[in-house]
Design a protein around this motif. Structure first.
Motif, short mmCIF file in Angstrom:
data_model
loop_
_atom_site.label_atom_id
_atom_site.label_comp_id
_atom_site.label_asym_id
_atom_site.label_seq_id
_atom_site.Cartn_x
_atom_site.Cartn_y
_atom_site.Cartn_z
N ILE A 131 0.87 -1.19 0.00
CA ILE A 131 0.00 0.00 0.00
C ILE A 131 0.90 1.23 0.00
CG2 ILE A 131 -1.93 -1.17 1.16
CD1 ILE A 131 0.02 1.25 3.22
N THR A 132 0.32 2.41 -0.26
CA THR A 132 1.12 3.63 -0.13
C THR A 132 0.35 4.71 0.62
OG1 THR A 132 2.59 5.16 -1.29
CG2 THR A 132 0.51 4.74 -2.33
N ILE A 133 1.14 5.57 1.31
CA ILE A 133 0.61 6.77 1.96
C ILE A 133 1.50 7.93 1.56
CG2 ILE A 133 -0.45 5.56 3.92
CD1 ILE A 133 2.06 6.37 5.57
N SER A 134 0.96 9.15 1.66
CA SER A 134 1.72 10.35 1.28
C SER A 134 1.73 11.31 2.46
CB SER A 134 1.04 11.00 0.06
OG SER A 134 1.73 12.16 -0.31
N ILE A 135 2.94 11.60 2.97
CA ILE A 135 3.08 12.41 4.19
C ILE A 135 3.79 13.72 3.86
CG2 ILE A 135 4.07 12.46 6.52
CD1 ILE A 135 2.07 10.25 6.31
N ASP A 136 3.18 14.83 4.29
CA ASP A 136 3.77 16.16 4.11
C ASP A 136 5.17 16.18 4.73
OD1 ASP A 136 4.39 18.98 4.48
OD2 ASP A 136 2.28 19.37 4.09
N ASN A 137 6.14 16.73 4.00
CA ASN A 137 7.51 16.75 4.52
C ASN A 137 7.65 17.58 5.80
OD1 ASN A 137 8.37 15.09 2.48
ND2 ASN A 137 8.94 16.77 1.12
N LYS A 138 6.64 18.39 6.12
CA LYS A 138 6.69 19.19 7.35
C LYS A 138 5.98 18.49 8.51
CE LYS A 138 5.10 23.24 5.60
NZ LYS A 138 4.99 23.07 4.16
N ALA A 139 5.32 17.37 8.24
CA ALA A 139 4.55 16.69 9.31
C ALA A 139 5.50 16.02 10.30
CB ALA A 139 3.61 15.66 8.70
N ASN A 140 5.13 16.07 11.58
CA ASN A 140 5.93 15.39 12.61
C ASN A 140 6.01 13.89 12.34
OD1 ASN A 140 6.34 17.77 14.11
ND2 ASN A 140 4.32 17.58 15.03
N MET A 141 4.99 13.37 11.67
CA MET A 141 4.94 11.92 11.39
C MET A 141 6.13 11.44 10.55
SD MET A 141 3.50 9.09 11.72
CE MET A 141 1.81 9.11 12.28
N LEU A 142 6.66 12.32 9.71
CA LEU A 142 7.67 11.88 8.73
C LEU A 142 8.88 11.22 9.42
CD1 LEU A 142 8.40 11.98 5.67
CD2 LEU A 142 9.75 14.00 6.22
N GLU A 143 9.50 11.94 10.35
CA GLU A 143 10.71 11.40 11.00
C GLU A 143 10.38 10.19 11.85
OE1 GLU A 143 13.78 12.15 10.30
OE2 GLU A 143 13.03 13.62 8.87
N VAL B 197 8.60 13.12 -3.04
CA VAL B 197 7.95 13.57 -4.27
C VAL B 197 7.40 14.97 -4.00
CG1 VAL B 197 6.18 13.05 -6.00
CG2 VAL B 197 7.31 11.18 -4.79
N GLY B 198 8.09 15.99 -4.51
CA GLY B 198 7.66 17.37 -4.24
C GLY B 198 7.70 17.63 -2.74
N ASP B 199 6.61 18.21 -2.19
CA ASP B 199 6.61 18.56 -0.77
C ASP B 199 6.06 17.43 0.11
OD1 ASP B 199 3.89 18.78 -1.33
OD2 ASP B 199 3.80 20.96 -1.05
N HIS B 200 5.87 16.24 -0.43
CA HIS B 200 5.44 15.08 0.35
C HIS B 200 6.44 13.92 0.18
CE1 HIS B 200 1.73 17.22 0.95
NE2 HIS B 200 1.10 16.18 1.48
N THR B 201 6.31 12.93 1.06
CA THR B 201 7.08 11.68 0.93
C THR B 201 6.10 10.52 0.83
OG1 THR B 201 8.96 12.56 2.15
CG2 THR B 201 8.77 10.16 2.05
N LEU B 202 6.28 9.71 -0.21
CA LEU B 202 5.46 8.51 -0.35
C LEU B 202 6.16 7.37 0.38
CD1 LEU B 202 4.57 8.52 -4.18
CD2 LEU B 202 3.22 9.41 -2.27
N PHE B 203 5.44 6.72 1.27
CA PHE B 203 5.93 5.49 1.90
C PHE B 203 5.17 4.32 1.30
CE2 PHE B 203 7.02 8.56 5.23
CZ PHE B 203 8.32 8.17 5.53
N ILE B 204 5.92 3.35 0.79
CA ILE B 204 5.30 2.10 0.35
C ILE B 204 5.37 1.14 1.53
CG2 ILE B 204 5.33 0.24 -1.38
CD1 ILE B 204 5.15 3.00 -2.68
#
Ligand code: FAD
Ligand code: NAD
Length: 157
Positions: free
Chosen positions: A46-58, A120-127
């Motif tokens: 599956i994939t999700i797209s997380i804003d690069n500024k979101a705390n969730m990313l790290e 990808v741009g201002d988001h990160t896709l996690f597979i």
């Protein structure tokens, strides 16, 4: 192109609503997301797209795991809580599946190891490679034109 027009256009695509969760040490973190997609059946990805500024990313980068809890129609308060829109005063209940948190009583959950990620741009896709799932009967919470709603199936004769 104006950002608002782009968002209004994307908002014409009706979606469900999920909460992404992960755990780093004892720190459980959740975030509301509707950018979620089934990608592959074999293997199950599956994939999700997380804003690069979101705390969730790290946090996902650190844990290497995450879960997607698909919310039911009675769980709008949980979506608003994890979007930072309105605090849920009576708290949030999580269950742990192989040490990955999920939202208790979600309509369905998928629990994943991070298989790949792409900025990808201002988001990160996690597979995510799915290793556990659960589901229950019920109707989904929906999101359309920036508003929450519910689901009404069309009955064909
Ligand atoms: P924070 O802002 O740090 O946390 C979000 C909220 O959750 C805070 O109120 C925090 O207190 C609470 N919280 C976190 N962990 C816990 C915990 N363990 N226990 C109790 N409360 C906790 N953004 C995207 O990047 N991708 C999307 O696909 C996406 N889809 C969205 C869909 C909808 C319908 C909505 C309303 C928003 C969406 N957003 C999306 C925006 C995103 O939900 C918010 O910007 C969010 O606040 C960013 O998350 P964060 O990791 O920075 O979390
Ligand atoms: P909205 O009108 O901003 O959202 C409509 C649609 O636009 C969303 O379903 C999504 O497809 C798209 N969108 C919105 N913000 C985006 C972003 N930053 N990057 C990529 N696509 C985006 O709805 P709203 O009620 O104003 O949203 C509440 C908040 O949640 C806003 O701050 C919005 O930016 C955020 N949100 C972010 C995403 C995302 O990052 N993918 C998705 C939905 C909502």
């Amino acid at each position: 192109m104006d950002d608002r027009v782009f968002r209004n256009t994307m908002g014409k695509f009706a979606t469900g609503v999920t909460v992404i969760t992960t755990k780093v040490g004892e720190d459980v973190h959740g975030m509301t997301a509707n950018a979620f997609m089934s990608v592959s059946l074999d293997p199950k990805l599956i994939t999700i797209s997380i804003d690069n500024k979101a705390n969730m990313l790290e946090k996902i980068k650190s844990s290497g795991q995450f879960a997607v809890s698909i919310l039911g129609e009675e769980q709008q308060d949980i979506s608003m809580h994890f979007a930072g829109q309105k605090k849920k005063e009576d708290g949030i209940d999580f269950d742990l599946v192989h040490n990955v948190p999920i939202v208790r009583d979600a309509l369905a959950t998928v629990v994943c190891d991070v298989h790949d990620s792409h900025v990808v741009g201002d988001h990160t896709l996690f597979i995510g490679k799915v290793f556990e799932i659960s589901l229950r009967d019920g109707n989904p919470l929906t999101f359309y034109q920036g508003k929450y709603g519910n689901y009404a199936p069309v009955e064909y004769a």
